[in-house]
Design a protein around this motif. Structure first.
Motif, PDB file in Angstrom:
ATOM      1  N   PRO A 212     -36.070   3.895 -17.292  1.00 21.36           N
ATOM      2  CA  PRO A 212     -34.896   4.751 -17.112  1.00 21.36           C
ATOM      3  C   PRO A 212     -33.610   3.925 -17.072  1.00 21.36           C
ATOM      4  O   PRO A 212     -33.609   2.771 -16.635  1.00 21.36           O
ATOM      5  CB  PRO A 212     -35.146   5.417 -15.753  1.00 21.36           C
ATOM      6  N   LEU A 213     -32.533   4.530 -17.508  1.00 22.78           N
ATOM      7  CA  LEU A 213     -31.193   3.993 -17.296  1.00 22.78           C
ATOM      8  C   LEU A 213     -30.298   5.165 -16.922  1.00 22.78           C
ATOM      9  O   LEU A 213     -30.183   6.139 -17.672  1.00 22.78           O
ATOM     10  CB  LEU A 213     -30.644   3.301 -18.538  1.00 22.78           C
ATOM     11  N   ILE A 214     -29.684   5.073 -15.756  1.00 25.03           N
ATOM     12  CA  ILE A 214     -28.794   6.120 -15.249  1.00 25.03           C
ATOM     13  C   ILE A 214     -27.451   5.487 -14.947  1.00 25.03           C
ATOM     14  O   ILE A 214     -27.377   4.445 -14.276  1.00 25.03           O
ATOM     15  CB  ILE A 214     -29.371   6.762 -13.970  1.00 25.03           C
ATOM     16  N   ILE A 215     -26.382   6.094 -15.453  1.00 24.69           N
ATOM     17  CA  ILE A 215     -25.020   5.640 -15.189  1.00 24.69           C
ATOM     18  C   ILE A 215     -24.262   6.849 -14.654  1.00 24.69           C
ATOM     19  O   ILE A 215     -24.182   7.883 -15.319  1.00 24.69           O
ATOM     20  CB  ILE A 215     -24.338   5.106 -16.460  1.00 24.69           C
ATOM     21  N   CYS A 216     -23.705   6.728 -13.465  1.00 24.31           N
ATOM     22  CA  CYS A 216     -23.091   7.896 -12.834  1.00 24.31           C
ATOM     23  C   CYS A 216     -21.874   7.478 -12.022  1.00 24.31           C
ATOM     24  O   CYS A 216     -21.925   6.492 -11.279  1.00 24.31           O
ATOM     25  CB  CYS A 216     -24.111   8.581 -11.914  1.00 24.31           C
ATOM     26  N   GLY A 217     -20.802   8.218 -12.167  1.00 17.34           N
ATOM     27  CA  GLY A 217     -19.626   7.947 -11.344  1.00 17.34           C
ATOM     28  C   GLY A 217     -18.340   8.024 -12.122  1.00 17.34           C
ATOM     29  O   GLY A 217     -18.237   8.706 -13.149  1.00 17.34           O
ATOM     30  N   LYS A 218     -17.368   7.306 -11.657  1.00 17.25           N
ATOM     31  CA  LYS A 218     -16.018   7.345 -12.183  1.00 17.25           C
ATOM     32  C   LYS A 218     -15.976   7.010 -13.678  1.00 17.25           C
ATOM     33  O   LYS A 218     -16.467   5.970 -14.117  1.00 17.25           O
ATOM     34  CB  LYS A 218     -15.158   6.345 -11.414  1.00 17.25           C
ATOM     35  N   GLY A 219     -15.420   7.930 -14.464  1.00 15.02           N
ATOM     36  CA  GLY A 219     -15.228   7.684 -15.887  1.00 15.02           C
ATOM     37  C   GLY A 219     -16.466   7.848 -16.744  1.00 15.02           C
ATOM     38  O   GLY A 219     -16.444   7.523 -17.940  1.00 15.02           O
ATOM     39  N   ILE A 220     -17.559   8.358 -16.159  1.00 14.39           N
ATOM     40  CA  ILE A 220     -18.819   8.512 -16.888  1.00 14.39           C
ATOM     41  C   ILE A 220     -19.081   9.998 -17.148  1.00 14.39           C
ATOM     42  O   ILE A 220     -18.827  10.842 -16.289  1.00 14.39           O
ATOM     43  CB  ILE A 220     -19.983   7.911 -16.080  1.00 14.39           C
ATOM     44  N   LYS A 221     -19.587  10.319 -18.336  1.00 14.71           N
ATOM     45  CA  LYS A 221     -19.904  11.704 -18.671  1.00 14.71           C
ATOM     46  C   LYS A 221     -20.937  12.258 -17.700  1.00 14.71           C
ATOM     47  O   LYS A 221     -21.884  11.570 -17.311  1.00 14.71           O
ATOM     48  CB  LYS A 221     -20.443  11.801 -20.100  1.00 14.71           C
ATOM     49  N   LYS A 222     -20.776  13.507 -17.333  1.00 10.02           N
ATOM     50  CA  LYS A 222     -21.672  14.168 -16.401  1.00 10.02           C
ATOM     51  C   LYS A 222     -22.744  14.968 -17.135  1.00 10.02           C
ATOM     52  O   LYS A 222     -22.480  15.560 -18.179  1.00 10.02           O
ATOM     53  CB  LYS A 222     -20.879  15.098 -15.478  1.00 10.02           C
ATOM     54  N   ASN A 223     -23.946  14.954 -16.569  1.00  8.30           N
ATOM     55  CA  ASN A 223     -25.060  15.741 -17.107  1.00  8.30           C
ATOM     56  C   ASN A 223     -25.200  15.527 -18.610  1.00  8.30           C
ATOM     57  O   ASN A 223     -25.264  16.476 -19.396  1.00  8.30           O
ATOM     58  CB  ASN A 223     -24.850  17.226 -16.794  1.00  8.30           C
ATOM     59  N   PHE A 224     -25.261  14.259 -19.008  1.00  9.74           N
ATOM     60  CA  PHE A 224     -25.220  13.898 -20.426  1.00  9.74           C
ATOM     61  C   PHE A 224     -26.435  13.056 -20.802  1.00  9.74           C
ATOM     62  O   PHE A 224     -26.736  12.041 -20.159  1.00  9.74           O
ATOM     63  CB  PHE A 224     -23.944  13.120 -20.730  1.00  9.74           C
ATOM     64  N   ASP A 225     -27.145  13.474 -21.852  1.00 12.50           N
ATOM     65  CA  ASP A 225     -28.277  12.716 -22.380  1.00 12.50           C
ATOM     66  C   ASP A 225     -27.793  11.708 -23.416  1.00 12.50           C
ATOM     67  O   ASP A 225     -27.220  12.087 -24.443  1.00 12.50           O
ATOM     68  CB  ASP A 225     -29.299  13.652 -23.019  1.00 12.50           C
ATOM     69  N   ILE A 226     -28.019  10.444 -23.153  1.00  6.06           N
ATOM     70  CA  ILE A 226     -27.674   9.389 -24.117  1.00  6.06           C
ATOM     71  C   ILE A 226     -28.686   9.435 -25.251  1.00  6.06           C
ATOM     72  O   ILE A 226     -29.889   9.302 -25.035  1.00  6.06           O
ATOM     73  CB  ILE A 226     -27.686   8.009 -23.432  1.00  6.06           C
ATOM     74  N   THR A 227     -28.191   9.635 -26.458  1.00  5.69           N
ATOM     75  CA  THR A 227     -29.081   9.706 -27.627  1.00  5.69           C
ATOM     76  C   THR A 227     -29.023   8.446 -28.476  1.00  5.69           C
ATOM     77  O   THR A 227     -29.887   8.229 -29.321  1.00  5.69           O
ATOM     78  CB  THR A 227     -28.729  10.925 -28.500  1.00  5.69           C
ATOM     79  N   ASP A 228     -27.999   7.618 -28.270  1.00  5.07           N
ATOM     80  CA  ASP A 228     -27.928   6.354 -28.994  1.00  5.07           C
ATOM     81  C   ASP A 228     -29.068   5.439 -28.555  1.00  5.07           C
ATOM     82  O   ASP A 228     -29.592   5.547 -27.439  1.00  5.07           O
ATOM     83  CB  ASP A 228     -26.602   5.642 -28.717  1.00  5.07           C
ATOM     84  N   SER A 229     -29.418   4.520 -29.437  1.00  8.49           N
ATOM     85  CA  SER A 229     -30.404   3.503 -29.084  1.00  8.49           C
ATOM     86  C   SER A 229     -29.859   2.628 -27.957  1.00  8.49           C
ATOM     87  O   SER A 229     -28.701   2.203 -27.989  1.00  8.49           O
ATOM     88  CB  SER A 229     -30.718   2.636 -30.309  1.00  8.49           C
ATOM     89  N   VAL A 230     -30.703   2.383 -26.941  1.00 13.01           N
ATOM     90  CA  VAL A 230     -30.306   1.523 -25.823  1.00 13.01           C
ATOM     91  C   VAL A 230     -31.385   0.457 -25.627  1.00 13.01           C
ATOM     92  O   VAL A 230     -32.568   0.765 -25.477  1.00 13.01           O
ATOM     93  CB  VAL A 230     -30.135   2.331 -24.526  1.00 13.01           C
ATOM     94  N   MET A 231     -30.934  -0.785 -25.633  1.00 10.15           N
ATOM     95  CA  MET A 231     -31.834  -1.910 -25.414  1.00 10.15           C
ATOM     96  C   MET A 231     -31.483  -2.618 -24.110  1.00 10.15           C
ATOM     97  O   MET A 231     -30.399  -2.457 -23.561  1.00 10.15           O
ATOM     98  CB  MET A 231     -31.722  -2.900 -26.581  1.00 10.15           C
TER      99      MET A 231
END
Length: 297
Positions: A246-265
């Motif tokens: 999992p990778l979760i990014i939450c807080g100031k300046g971050i999109k809310k309730n958003f599924d990251i669809t880009d490739s993440v390494m």
């Protein structure tokens, strides 16, 4: 007058970004494949309110040291040279060595760009001290491990409330320890991730107590997953059970309730942290990219 207004607008925006703080919490061996079954209300509140993916891939092998190094160093083992589970020094010559004595990592990049930045690094597994530029951190400490992770949690919470760091990194050695003993689908594994969620909740409360909650971005992730084999757990291979975290990014300046669809390494984490903290220029040897899809602006 227009120029003055424009100047004030730019100044305000710059000040807002300059005040952003990051709390980076990672759980060794926390797998993505059983996330839905995990009783983690504090973490899942961040998952719901932030940007997230359950498809961040590890580098190979899907083992600890090589992946922590990649996460902090913005590149894979072919470049930083850490290639094994317990690497304490590069098995391959690092392509570049910084003035801090290691392959360029998030700590050195931040220190060079922002000399006064306050960086705190706490970890339970002693090898973690070899996998980043600890000389660039304000404080770097190997906290004695215990199965409840209360020692490291207290250190992190006290430091947040007393020092209000710009970046604090806390690396827990579970659920990997339990996963190896009983497997990644075991009742013991799920009980441990619940305990880790409790510890994470304490860290969130410390941020609130510090008065910096609205200025903070939380990043929660892991180095690798795992699977059950004859009632014990393993990782290091090439299955998605081992490689996805999992990778979760939450807080100031971050999109809310958003599924990251880009490739993440794994190596995309370091440049993402740097970008959140206002740094846009990275070492040439880094191959990771900021996860721009998660940013609100």
């Amino acid at each position: 007058m227009k120029n003055l207004i424009l100047y004030l607008m730019v100044f305000c925006v710059s000040s807002v970004f300059a005040s952003t703080k990051v709390v980076f919490v990672a759980f060794d061996g926390w797998a993505a494949h059983d996330f839905d079954k995990c009783d983690m209300p504090n973490v899942k509140a961040m998952y719901k309110n932030g940007s997230r993916t359950l498809e961040k891939r590890s580098v190979l092998p899907s083992s600890s040291a090589v992946n922590w190094a990649s996460m902090f160093m913005g590149a894979g083992p072919e470049l930083h040279g850490y290639t094994e589970w317990g690497s304490k020094k590069p098995e391959l010559p690092s392509r570049v060595v910084s003035k801090y004595g290691n392959f360029p990592s998030i700590f050195g990049v931040l220190r060079d760009a922002r000399p006064d930045i306050k960086i705190a690094y706490f970890y339970e597994w002693e090898t973690m001290g070899c996998l980043a530029e600890t000389k660039a951190a304000t404080i770097s400490e190997n906290v004695p491990f215990n199965n409840e992770s209360r020692n490291i949690t207290k250190k992190v919470c006290d430091y947040i409330k007393n020092e209000k760091p710009d970046l604090i990194v806390a690396i827990f050695d579970n659920p990997d320890v339990v996963g190896h003993k009983t497997g990644w689908y075991s009742p013991e594994y799920f009980a441990m991730v619940k305990k880790l969620d409790d510890r994470f909740g304490e860290i969130v409360q410390a941020v609130k107590d510090s008065g910096e909650f609205d200025n903070t971005v939380f990043v929660i992730t892991s180095d690798h997953g795992g699977y059950a084999d004859n009632n014990k757990g393993k990782h290091g291979g090439k299955t998605m059970l081992e490689m996805q975290t999992p990778l979760i990014i939450c807080g100031k300046g971050i999109k809310k309730n958003f599924d990251i669809t880009d490739s993440v390494m794994q190596f995309d984490v370091a440049p993402t942290l740097a970008r959140i903290l206002g740094v846009k220029t990275f070492p040439q040897v880094w191959i990771g990219r900021p996860i721009g899809q998660s940013f609100a602006k």
